[in-house]
Write an enzyme that holds these catalytic residues in place. Structure first.
Site: not given
Length: 511
Positions: A27, A173, A292, A354
């Site tokens: 990200e 989200e 995630e 991540q």
């Protein structure tokens, strides 16, 4: 000493191992991209600015698919800002993480990096501030061969051949009030349905992931999935799950049992998917993208005493949530991987969040070294050794008391069998903090001829459960040879030390 028994039968399997289960996430947040995977001027950087020391660690970690470019970031992102000549790319405010985005790294750079890393691209689109037309244009830009406005612009920007991106996320989200462009389930379900239809009219070979609940504690969990799927079931292929885990108030026993919660979360989403499928009389099967997950010490992220807090100044790639992981965290990550593997019939994609610096298995310093965190090791070994079919295990074990989950098995396990290679890979954790566990593994229909390899991650000599890998001691915790393995009368015996995650590869033949 505690005790456990695992029974494996070659005829009781769950599914083929889904290779996309070993995914990661990049990200535009903190230092994941800038000074993480991309740092022009770094001593190891190539002519495109990719850090080769980080690339080597990524290849060793072994992710198969990487989700990009967010995350919260994507809900305010204009993908067009990251294409074309660097001198023409705009600097933008990123409201999600209160930073300045230079757009020096964009779609072309990420696709090039992904090819170097040998990973599949999982592209997320902005359904927070943007919609159907922008998503349709992005698919045309990325995947259409040529002869149209957007595909010819890609070619003009240096990519003659299509990127051929197959996996797409329909936002991020959007059930969360913190999200730019937050929506109700009905608003999002309709938008996802129409966006999916438009994207597949451009390229009908793509696979689409709809947004599920941001975590299982959301007030709308369950009803969100039901509403979204009721609208978009026929147009999408997966629905997402997100969840992060951390030790709270020193309750290590509950933390080490979080895979029990992950199991329940997955089972709940599967039940909702299948209820919508039955009610709608749908023929196709929608599966799960757990895109995630990780350990993340999120409490206090905005407090004054947190060095990783989201600052109020507008800065480029500041340090954000750069958690340093311990032995305990690594064992928990190992059990979460076990949970994902056990559900591989329905969880077909998973992305640890991540990849670099931001709650990541890999850390790096600007102008300096890159190293492995403790959580690197379970991921790397499972990604390398989980092959063939997932085995359905029968486990009988002594119990541990936890405040959050009640009594749980002292061990957590998953296993795979590759008939072609004649190998069984067993992944097993001891959740106990003080006692070793004697584990007997009985194999039915498979004869064990030997132990191919055995490694264990546990508290290092002279350390404790909080021992971490840091820049000054990058190899403090890792996988070491596991001597506590033996084969006797067709059974395998393991003497698992307390607080450990082990992987044992066995040579087997059908008996």
């Amino acid at each position: 000493m505690t005790h456990a028994r695992i029974t494996i039968d070659r005829d009781f399997t769950i599914a083929d191992v889904p290779r996309r289960l070993f995914g990661s996430f990049v990200e535009h947040m903190g230092r994941c991209v800038y000074t993480g995977i991309y740092e022009p001027g770094h001593p190891t950087a190539d002519d495109r600015g990719y850090r080769k020391d980080v690339l080597e660690l990524v290849r060793e970690l072994g992710p198969t698919v990487v989700r990009y470019p967010g995350g919260n970031f994507v809900s305010g992102y204009r993908w067009e800002d990251g294409i074309g000549p660097l001198a023409d790319r705009p600097r933008r405010i990123d409201g999600a993480w209160h930073t300045i985005e230079t757009n020096a790294f964009g779609l072309h750079e990420f696709v090039g990096w992904a090819r170097e890393a040998d990973v599949e691209v999982m592209e997320a689109i902005n359904l927070g501030t943007r919609g159907v037309e922008e998503a349709r244009a992005l698919v045309e830009y990325a995947n259409h061969p040529g002869g149209t406005y957007w595909s010819d612009l890609r070619r003009k920007n240096g990519a003659e051949e299509p990127f051929d991106i197959k996996l797409w996320c329909l936002g991020n989200e959007l059930d969360g009030p913190w999200q730019i462009g937050h929506k109700t389930a009905r608003e999002y379900g309709r938008l996802a349905q129409e966006t999916a239809k438009a994207m597949k009219l451009v390229d009908d070979s793509i696979e689409l992931v709809a947004v599920g609940s941001s975590n299982r504690y959301m007030e709308t969990f369950g009803t969100w999935e039901h509403t979204v799927l009721t609208h978009a079931y026929d147009e999408i292929d997966y629905i997402s799950m997100h969840e992060y885990y951390q030790e709270r108030s020193g309750d290590a026993a509950s933390f080490l049992a979080e895979a029990v919660g992950m199991d329940a979360f997955i089972d709940g989403v599967v039940a909702t998917i299948d209820a919508v499928k039955a009610a709608g009389k749908h023929a196709k099967q929608v599966d799960i993208s757990f895109d995630e997950w990780n350990v993340w010490y999120a409490e206090g992220i905005d407090s004054d005493d947190q060095p990783n807090q989201v600052k109020k100044e507008w800065r480029e790639h500041p340090r954000l949530i750069e958690d340093t992981y311990s032995v305990t965290d690594a064992v928990v990550v190992g059990t979460l991987l076990n949970s994902l593997l056990r559900h591989g019939d329905r969880v077909r994609i998973a992305n640890q969040a991540q990849l670099v610096n931001v709650i990541a298995p890999i850390r790096s310093e600007e102008g300096g070294p890159a190293w492995r965190q403790t959580i690197f090791w379970p991921f790397a070994r499972m990604a390398a050794l989980a092959r063939g079919r997932i085995l359905r295990l029968a486990v009988s074990a002594d119990q541990l008391a936890t405040e959050k989950f009640g009594d749980v098995d002292v061990i957590d396990a998953a296993a795979t069998w590759s008939e072609q290679e004649g190998r069984v890979a067993l992944f097993v954790a001891n959740r106990g903090l003080s006692e070793a566990t004697d584990v007997t593994v009985d194999l039915r229909g498979l004869g064990v001829s030997g132990v191919v390899s055995s490694e264990v991650l546990t508290i290092p000599e002279g350390g404790d459960r909080h021992t971490s890998n840091v820049e000054s001691a990058p190899d403090a915790v890792g996988l070491t040879p596991f001597a506590g393995v033996g084969v006797q009368d067709g059974s395998v015996r393991l003497n698992l030390p307390p607080l450990s995650w082990a992987v044992v590869e066995l040579e087997v033949a059908v008996s």
